[in-house]
Every structure is written in C-alpha cells, then in structure tokens.
Design an enzyme around this catalytic site. Sequence first.
Site, PDB file in Angstrom:
ATOM      1  N   HIS A 365       0.847  -1.188   0.000  1.00  0.00           N
ATOM      2  CA  HIS A 365       0.000   0.000   0.000  1.00  0.00           C
ATOM      3  C   HIS A 365       0.890   1.248   0.000  1.00  0.00           C
ATOM      4  O   HIS A 365       2.079   1.186   0.333  1.00  0.00           O
ATOM      5  CB  HIS A 365      -0.877   0.018   1.259  1.00  0.00           C
ATOM      6  CG  HIS A 365      -1.807  -1.151   1.333  1.00  0.00           C
ATOM      7  ND1 HIS A 365      -2.996  -1.205   0.661  1.00  0.00           N
ATOM      8  CD2 HIS A 365      -1.707  -2.325   2.013  1.00  0.00           C
ATOM      9  CE1 HIS A 365      -3.601  -2.353   0.909  1.00  0.00           C
ATOM     10  NE2 HIS A 365      -2.841  -3.050   1.733  1.00  0.00           N
ATOM     11  N   CYS A 409      -0.416   2.471  -4.291  1.00  0.00           N
ATOM     12  CA  CYS A 409      -1.271   3.616  -4.606  1.00  0.00           C
ATOM     13  C   CYS A 409      -0.445   4.904  -4.577  1.00  0.00           C
ATOM     14  O   CYS A 409       0.465   5.052  -3.746  1.00  0.00           O
ATOM     15  CB  CYS A 409      -2.411   3.719  -3.598  1.00  0.00           C
ATOM     16  SG  CYS A 409      -3.630   2.396  -3.723  1.00  0.00           S
TER      17      CYS A 409
END
Length: 777
Positions: A365, A409
Amino acid sequence: MRLSTASLIATGASAAHWAVIMAGSNTYGNYRHQADACHAYQIAKSAGIPESNIILLAYDDIANSSENPFPGKMFNKPDGPDVYDGCKISYKGSDVTAANFLKVLKGDSTAPGPVLKSTAEDKVFVYYTDHGGPGILGVPEGAGDFIHASDLNDALVALNAKNGYKELLFYLEACESGSIFANLLKAPKVKAVTAANPTESSWGWYCPPQDTVQGKILAQVQFSFPKVLRALQSMKLSTLSMMTSGASAAHWAVIMAGSNTYGNYRHQADACHAYQIAKAKGIPESNIILLAYDDIANNSENPFPGKMFNKPDGPDVYDGCKISYKGSDVTAANFLKVLKGDSTAPGPVLKSTAEDKVFVYYADHGGPGILGVPSGAGDYIHASDLNDALVAMHTQGMYTELLFYLEACESGSIFANLLKAPSVKAVTAANPTESSWGYYCPPQDQVQGKSIGSCLGDEFSIHWMEDADVADFTTETIGQQVKNVTALTAKSHVTEYGDSSFDGEVIGHFEGSVDGGRTGLTLGETKDGGAVNSRDVEVHLAYYKVLRATTAEARKKAEAALAVLLASRAEVDAKFQKIADLAAKGDESKAEELLEGQVTDLKNAVCHKESLRAATQACGAFNDYALRYSRLFANMCNVGMGMEEILSAVEEGCGSTSSCTGSGDPVAPACYSGSAGALGVTESVTVTLDKYSSGSGQMDFAGTGVESINCKAKQFTKSGQAISVDVTDCVPSGVTVKSVEYCSDSDTISVSVGVKLVPLPIKATLTKVACSSEVVV
C-alpha cells in the site's frame, strides 16, 4: 587572496599550522583512499606540522586486510615506500563519520577524538579523498549518512566565525567534486581545489596492471567504471559482455512485500513471483534479497497450507522462495539498510559495486509520498528517505544502472521531482494522484476449484511479471516491457521517472541474466483480471466472506466483521476530516481541498515528513486505509502552511486528555469488566486480578465479541499506571493487547485491544464488578 601551498603544509612556526585529512571509504577495493590519506599524513609530518596538529580519519581496514599481500603496509605508488609506517590515525572504524568530520572542522569537543583548536593566526590544510556525487561526499560503508555540500560549507563558515583560521586550503578528491563548492563556498579566505569539475568523475591511478610492488600484485584500485561504461555504450557494445566477473555476479535484486495479514496475500505472492523470475533467469540466490513478513503461506485462512499462488490455477510461487528478512525484521529501516549496504542490518545487504546492475521491486500500500510497512513493524517509508538511499548508493559506487519497479497507490509521488540519483529508472504502477489496483480478486481467486479468499496479485505487477515469464531476456528491452505493461494496465497510469538512457538495454541486464532460463511459472494467457481498487480490497474481501458464508453462524460473524471494518474506516475518515477542518479554520471548501485535493508532487518534503511524524505520534500508526490521508499533510505543506499551524491542528484533532488518572495500587482480589465497539459490534473484556503485591501480581484476561480471548493465571508487573502482561500465547492470531492501565482515582482499568479486522484499536474502560465464586486468592 594569494595562498602558498608550501606556506600551508610546510611550516617554520609549527604551532600555527594544522592539517585535517580524511579517507571516506572502507573495503579493500578502496585501498587507494587510505593510501592517499597516509601519504598526505607523511607529507604534513615531514614538512614540520607536529603530529598533535594532524588529525587523520581513516577506517583502517586496509593495511591488515586478508587481501593485502604486504600485511601491515600500504603503498601509494608502484615499488614506492610504505606510507602506513608511522601513519597515526585519530579516528578509526565506525568513528569515521560525516558528523565527526564536521565536528573536527568546527572544533566541536563533543567529538570522540581530537578536533581543530586552531586560532585566527593559524593556517589550516584540509584533504579529503573518497567517492562522491553531485553535492555529496561518501563515508565508509555502515558509518551512516553521506556528507552534504551544504553541511560542509556551513562548517567552514562556522570555523571562520569562531576565528579558527587565518587562511585555509582544501584539496578534494572525489567524483563531481566541483559540485561541493560551486556557488556554495561562502567562507572567506578559503581556497578549494577539486579533482574534477561538477559534472565529471575523478580517476583512480596506478590501477591494475600498474599495481605491482616488489613483484606482487596489490589489485588495490578500481578504475572509473561509470565513465568507461558510458564510452562502451556510445560504441554500441554490450555492457554485460564486458564484465569480466560474468553475468550472474554483476546482477542484484532487492524485493520487498511491505504488508502482512491474509487480506494482503497479493503482495507476498507478487514478491515471491518476482523472486522466482530473478532466480530462474540467472541471478544467483546469494544476490537476491527478499523482505516479506511470511504470514501467508501457513496462515490458517489459506486453503493450500505452505503454498501461494499469483494467478488462478497457476503454479505455487512459494516453493523455493527464500526469504531473507521475516516478521518484525521487515521494516523501513532494514529496507533502506539493505539498499545502502549497511552491515548493521540483521540480514544480508547489497554488496554490489560500481560495475553492477541492480533491480529493486517493492509491492505494498502507499499514499502521497509514503509507502507502507507491515502492521506492527514501525514507521512507513518516506519518499525523501528512499530517494536519499538511492543517492547514497550512487555515492558509494553500488551500481552502474538501477531499475526500480514500484507497486503502490499514488506510487508516482515517491519519485516525482524527488528522484535525483543518477542512472536510475523508476517505473510506478500509478501516477502521483491515483490508486493502483488489486488483481485476480474474488470471484477470480480460484485455484484448483478452491477460493483463496484474497486477491492473488496486483494489476501492474501481474502484467510485468507475466510478461517476464515468457519474454526472451536476450532481446526484449526495458522500453519494450514498459510499453507492453503500460498498454495492459487499464485501471491506473503506469508512469516513468529518471534516466531513460538504458531503455534500449535488454531486461536480462536487470530482472535476471541474459543467459538465464525460463521460469515455467505462466500457465496459459492472462486471465480475466477481477481488478479492485487497492483502497477497497479489504472491504471487497469482507463482503465476499458474507456472500460465501455457508452457515448462519459464519454469515453473522462475517457481517459483524464487515460492519466493524466500515465503522473503523468511518472513524479514520472523521479523524482526518477534523484535522482538515481545524487547519482550514472552518472554511469547508478549503478543508475539502486539503483533505481530497490531488497531490502531483511533494513541494516541501521536509514539512511533509515532519507533519506525518507528528500525526503518527498523536493519532497512532497509519494503517493500510489511513495511508490515503498522507495527502492532507502534503496539501497543507504545499500551500505553505507553517509547521506550528499544522501541529496545532494535529494535536487538537487527534490528541485527547487521558481519562485515566491516579497511579495508586489496586487491591486484589478484584474483578473489572467493560466493553467497546461500533455499530452494535462489541468486544467485552474482563480482567480478574487474582493476586497483587509490591508491583507484581497474577491476572486472568478474557474477551468475547469480535474475537475470543481467554488467558489464565498470567503474571504481570505494574509501574505507575501501566500494567505489563504477556498474553501472546493465549490470544488468537491477529489480536494484540496494546495496553493495560490501572486508574486508581476511579478504580477502573483501561484496556486497548488490537484486532486485525479493525484498523484502529478497540479501547474499553473496565469498571469494578463483583467477582464470581471461581476467583482463587
């Protein structure tokens, strides 16, 4: 100003002359720097500077190195004299640091050795020899950060301000050494002479085959390989074919999966797939360093114990996947140490040289300017720290070219306007403002007729690796692979940063070896992706657990877990919304722009890093979902908001005065019970103090609700309010008891329990209740 070298090095009035000499490297391949430094020491001493006025910093690992054919000796010239004899080193080993060199120059007595004590009447000579890069000078491997040009020039200004010299002469040997002083040298009466201008390499001398002393080969100096390689490339020759050590020895791979818990299955599956490619394609396993928490293959939720899959009905990528760093060792600090070759890391680190190619792959992430690490493994990785590590690698001569693939991301924000290291190409799964996407997610998570219950991979990563599985590593180029992957990645925009000059090189120069074999990992063509926005994968998985429940009890438990997850995300949203509102001083439009406005790059990385640190301290560690709110702090910094203003909003938004007061002792036996939760889903906790006396005792600890906890007769100690008790052997996987406090003023116990399904701790205040008859005194 007219300075005479002789007047600065030689002396008739020895007390008025000082010399500071530093060799900024270690390892036998850097023999030349310590030989240069000891030669300079001999010159200063023989010219009349007293040894008490000569300060030498050198790692001192050359003269007695096992590779040295003349133990206890060093030579600076073929058949020359021993320059090590009588060379008195003031700072050795781990004391040879940037900080200590600057302290020596500034006369800072907190240094662990001698420092300049020169006066306004004295002449000072400084000589520094090592590797360098634009604006930086190296230090020995494992000795901390490089020396930045601004810090060195500030030290010279400080030395002048304290009247530490009359005139100062600085000789500097390093690549791009002119950049250290160009438009930066402000200290008066200083003359700096550099080995190279700001844009070129310096050169080793008396290199093989000219490294012979008394008929023996020293192999002491490496030639300036980056310049040679550039020349070879301009001649359209294969760099790889010119590496005399062979292809495999010149290739390295660093791979990291930055998450844990079964919901993040995909990252470790990606990482092990990348490992299999590197190994099958010819990189020796000793040159592949893999960091992965390793809690997936043997997880109780895994329908295939001891196996992992990166594709529906694909092969097991866990078989033969050798993990170098596991569990709590998978940290930001260790990843950066691996890259920089810092031997203080608890496992293998890069030992690459200036001739080697390095491939780095990271999957996890992310958020604007940050990358995640496994839950419970410390702070995130900040973009500035990662880019500083790449600069340090270049400074230390750890690669000729480096290729970095990043899955996260907003991954473009890690490199946008921040990538400064030369000869590095970075390819990111997403641009700075968008999410990356999970791939092969439910219902496409089928292997041999069973549902894995998690996404198997990530979109960008699946595409580059499934391309690599079938590619000809001797013909497919980096540029071709990136073009293929960009076309296939439909949900986000693959973005490129840095040096594109080696796009024409084959992928076998980085992801493996040109003579490597086939991976045998791909079974058929790419399947239907089942892509899910990475931010929403945890919700998607929780929802599918509801859909796939086969009993009423399982369905209710899955629904409760989904409700808790959604409530906890709402709590995270509310917390950062409050910070934005406070920062915007009630301006709703401005608050929304701060909270959700796109961040194309970090305009003030220092502010961003400091504000995130404050938020972590006040609000707790950022979980996978909360990483998205890194943009709030980037936006506050980018619009020029001051740190005092940001910190005030953070402290008011997240800070709270503890309701737990009083540090008196409890009276046992006693029982306490309470509950906490959200949307009707609660965790009820009961603590039974069986015994207590003089700071220690015995308790039972039980919980029901989201998870079941049953701990009996656990020993504990008490200091102030804090109760320390180890219950790791009696709580379910994914549950942690974060804190237990006794609040004597209210005779209550405050408990914080962490559950893997819930991004924020569940906190409960337990009040005193009547004990059951089962309590044993």
